[in-house]
Scaffold this active site. Sequence first.
Site: not given
Length: 347
Positions: A99, A171, A313-315
């Site tokens: 990210i 997240d 995840g992580e965006g």
Amino acid sequence: MADKMHWLYQPAPAPDQSARHAATARQKQLIKPEGALGRLESIAIDFAGFQGRERPQLEHLSVRVFGADHGIAAQGTSRFPQAVTSVMLNIFCEGGAAINVLSREHNADFAAINLGCVVPVEHPELIDEFIAPSTADFSQSNAAMTQTQLVCALNAGRRQSSNSDCFIGGDMGIGNTASAAAIFAALFDLKVVDITGRGTGIDDEVLARKVELIESALEQHRSALSSPLDILRILGGFEIAALVGAFIANAQRSTPVLVDGFMATAAAAIAGAINPSVKPWLLYAHLSDEFGHKLALECMGVSPMLNFNMRLGEGTGAVLAVSIIRQALNLHNKMFTFSEAGVPIAD
């Protein structure tokens, strides 16, 4: 306690319809067959409505990653120990995660937020919103959060809302796919086996155990799962609740949200169920490779922009989609119209 959550229900303004109409008219004048750029055209029109102008820009991007541990992880639903949550929060602050790499390409305003990890984590760049070392294990007759903890998590997300051109919430939390799957099953009355995936890559035996735990939890808590907030409090995680708060607060500030994958979509589903006025401000970036995401999106009646078989995840999927949005706006703003090109249009 209810008065501390009243802000959740304040309506978000509607996107500017006159700007959408102007942008739609411009799309019809651009030197191309109408509709030839497909989804790129509707993205430009959406952002015109968000920004209240015919020619929108995406210059300022805000990215926030919320991290927290989940009590259900103690049941062995993940391949990795909960210490990984703390390690990754530290790496976010050091700038070494996926990210970070993607966010830097867009000069995004980036920050990571700690809502509570089993293994303590400290870093000068880490935003401290510590609530507890983890949620409670909702598979063992407990609600994941107390009412006070839920309020804290929602407000932590609200504090990260921005006046940027677009907000992305990521997240991090070992055990969070179990929580998200439980939320989807409860919210949309789905079979647990149809919405629960392998998360960090668990084998068939652990997956079967994960499904069994969620099914048992839903049965134990069934009578209490009477509202979106109850579903979030009983089955959710601190980081998922923070995303809910961030999504609602951004929409209330007329900031569009680019929703990432499985966990972020669970938060978006809850946010829209709590406050339907926020739904027009939520755009779905990609179809996660996490089993169940496609079904969840179908239940919500929304279509993702991209499909790259991602499930980090992580965006990350959302930030990747920013490049597509920027090109959609470049085309919308910089192409010649038929008139500018001197091309006659047949009646």
